[in-house]
Design an enzyme around this catalytic site. Structure first.
Site, PDB file in Angstrom:
ATOM      1  N   ASP A 291      24.004 -27.500   4.138  1.00  0.00           N
ATOM      2  CA  ASP A 291      23.752 -28.154   2.863  1.00  0.00           C
ATOM      3  C   ASP A 291      24.735 -29.314   2.664  1.00  0.00           C
ATOM      4  OD1 ASP A 291      21.955 -27.755   0.588  1.00  0.00           O
ATOM      5  OD2 ASP A 291      23.775 -27.495  -0.597  1.00  0.00           O
ATOM      6  N   GLU A 338      20.826 -31.145   5.760  1.00  0.00           N
ATOM      7  CA  GLU A 338      20.317 -31.593   4.466  1.00  0.00           C
ATOM      8  C   GLU A 338      20.889 -32.988   4.232  1.00  0.00           C
ATOM      9  OE1 GLU A 338      20.648 -32.840   0.820  1.00  0.00           O
ATOM     10  OE2 GLU A 338      21.986 -31.122   0.624  1.00  0.00           O
ATOM     11  N   ASP A 391      16.350 -26.432  -5.138  1.00  0.00           N
ATOM     12  CA  ASP A 391      16.841 -27.234  -6.262  1.00  0.00           C
ATOM     13  C   ASP A 391      15.730 -28.014  -6.971  1.00  0.00           C
ATOM     14  OD1 ASP A 391      19.525 -26.515  -6.141  1.00  0.00           O
ATOM     15  OD2 ASP A 391      20.034 -28.085  -4.708  1.00  0.00           O
TER      16      ASP A 391
END
Length: 519
Positions: A291, A338, A391
């Site tokens: 991430d 990501e 998200d």
């Protein structure tokens, strides 16, 4: 090889005891994935959650979440009884996790299991503790001390414990020996169940993609046990913290509050902490998704005293130096990055130099606040395509809340119709793209609205709660997904081979007639 997967966190699985676990429902979900023609199951971090219940803010980067320990399995092991499990409250709504009730009920129940565990310790428990001691010893002591201090953060503990004075730690290990052993037991049970589940999933030809947050929580065993690796002052308080600058989504930016890494110190010791972390995660998962990958190129530093992210500054990260060191020690890394958000030329270069596939999100393609490089016709093969992430809103939620012009563009571009279902049309956009791998959240497959959204960034409360019910994960749904996989060439290799080997009905009849003529 083109392939596909589903994003579904362990906590979101059906369960009679308040939260998804690594029990029979997890295996049923693996069966569903197999019937759907899927190759991957993506989950969020499986570490213990802390304040805010976020899996991205954990007490440890290495430990497993005790909530995911399956209670029915403990009943089979005679550590608990069904009557005991049923006697605790688990929340009123089976579609949401009530973390307050979970905290109160789960640990009381696990303490009962511990009492029986102690009477007949498994033969391999001691070996497990020794094998995992590099992180488990500090983590178990950390959790025992948190309990002894009423749950307050470690930087509020007695100075000798806060600064890890050897004699203070030794005294604490003796005083809280039972509590330490309890937390060791939880990790033993967690990993015993995890490896059993992973073996089951892998046997079906499905691989697990697991998330690894770039940062760790300030109140964690990671920071407490390795303070020199983080940007702390002489009193062990954060100097600057992590976050994101203001943008079209947030006028104040995002103040995550995680302590920053001392990359200079990490470089000098050969990135030993990161090596241990990636080694552990690469063993835990088949593929690691990192991430906020852009933070390795440059990261946003915000003064720790600030209440918003407005006054931060960009600083240089370790770049490829870290990943060259990791590959040298660990071999070729199986990683997805990501790479969303504002990407500078240097970030794009880091992604390209790493060779890791980046991400494309269908929802972003039609948002006027983002660039059009998320439109499917701009993709290259070497990427992972998502309809949305944890998200984002669900697809149906996005259709209701996005600007009308964005929705109109999406309908025209993807030829969305109510008859097919807007969510199915958006997923079709991911599956039909040239991207090597396409991942869709389970909420989009079921067809749920904003109530099933997993997380809204920069908000506290109401996040990470969504759960599926057993009647939503059906064979009919699997069959429909499979037809799309077949249509867009995303079936696993075994499925493709089986399809090729099976003769069509017309071919079968022709063969039978030919054989009759030969007779």
């Amino acid at each position: 090889m083109r392939s596909s997967g589903v994003l579904m966190h362990i906590s979101s699985l059906p369960s009679p005891y308040g939260i998804g676990t690594m029990g029979k429902e997890a295996r049923k979900f693996a069966d569903f994935l197999e019937k759907s023609g899927q190759k991957y199951w993506q989950i969020l971090p499986i570490c213990p959650t802390s304040y805010g219940d976020s899996p991205y803010q954990s007490f440890s980067s290495f430990a497993g979440n005790p909530y995911f320990i399956d209670l029915e399995y403990l009943c089979k092991e005679k550590l608990l009884t069904k009557k005991e499990c049923d006697s605790f409250p688990w929340g009123k709504n089976p579609m949401y996790v009530d973390y307050g009730i979970m905290y109160e009920s789960r640990y009381k129940l696990l303490k009962l299991a511990y009492a029986r565990f102690n009477k007949k310790e498994p033969e391999d428990f001691k070996a497990f503790c020794e094998k995992e001691s590099e992180w488990l010893s500090d983590y178990a002591l950390f959790m025992a001390l948190k309990d002894a201090n009423g749950g307050v953060a470690w930087f509020e503990w007695d100075k000798d414990l806060k600064t890890r004075k050897p004699e203070a730690l030794e005294a604490a290990r003796k005083e809280y020996a039972e509590d330490i052993r309890f937390y060791q037991m939880l990790q033993y049970l967690f990993f015993k169940q995890w490896w059993d589940l992973k073996a089951y999933v892998n046997k079906k030809g499905i691989e697990i993609i697991g998330d690894v947050p770039i940062y760790v929580a300030g109140d964690s065993a990671d920071v407490w046990a390795n303070p020199t690796q983080f940007y702390l002052d002489k009193d062990l308080n954060p100097i600057d913290v992590a976050g994101c600058p203001p943008d079209a989504f947030s006028a104040d930016g995002q103040l995550w509050g995680n302590p920053l890494f001392r990359w200079d110190v990490m470089k000098k010791d050969g990135y030993s902490w990161w090596t241990r972390r990636i080694a552990a995660m690469s063993k835990l998962y088949d593929i690691v998704r990192i991430d906020h990958f852009r933070g390795f190129d440059s990261y946003y530093a915000i003064p720790a005293k600030d209440k918003t992210a407005k006054n931060g500054e960009w600083r240089k990260g370790p770049g490829m130096d870290l990943f060259r060191a990791l590959e040298k020690k660990l071999g070729k890394l199986n990683i997805i990055v990501e790479d969303l958000g504002f990407l500078t030329p240097s970030v794009l270069k880091l992604v390209a130099d790493s060779g890791f596939p980046g991400m494309k999100v269908i929802q972003f393609a039609f948002d006027s606040r983002e660039g059009s490089n998320y439109l499917p016709h701009t993709y290259t093969e070497h990427c992972v395509v998502y309809t949305g992430t944890h998200d984002n809103d669900t697809l149906l939620g996005w259709m209701k809340t996005a600007p009308k012009q964005s929705v109109k563009f999406a309908k025209e571009y993807l030829n969305l119709t109510e008859e097919e279902g807007y969510n199915w049309g958006m997923m079709r956009g991911a599956w039909s793209s040239v991207g090597e791998l396409a991942i869709v959240p389970m909420q989009d497959i079921i067809g749920l609205d904003s109530k099933a959204r997993m997380n809204t960034p920069s908000t506290l409360g109401g996040n990470w709660q969504w759960r599926a019910t057993a009647d939503q994960i059906t064979g009919k749904l699997a069959k429909r997904i499979y037809s799309y996989m077949e249509m867009y060439g995303r079936l696993p290799e075994k499925e493709v081979a089986d399809t090729k080997e099976k003769p069509k009905k017309s071919d079968k009849k022709a063969t039978e007639k030919s054989n009759e003529r030969k007779k």
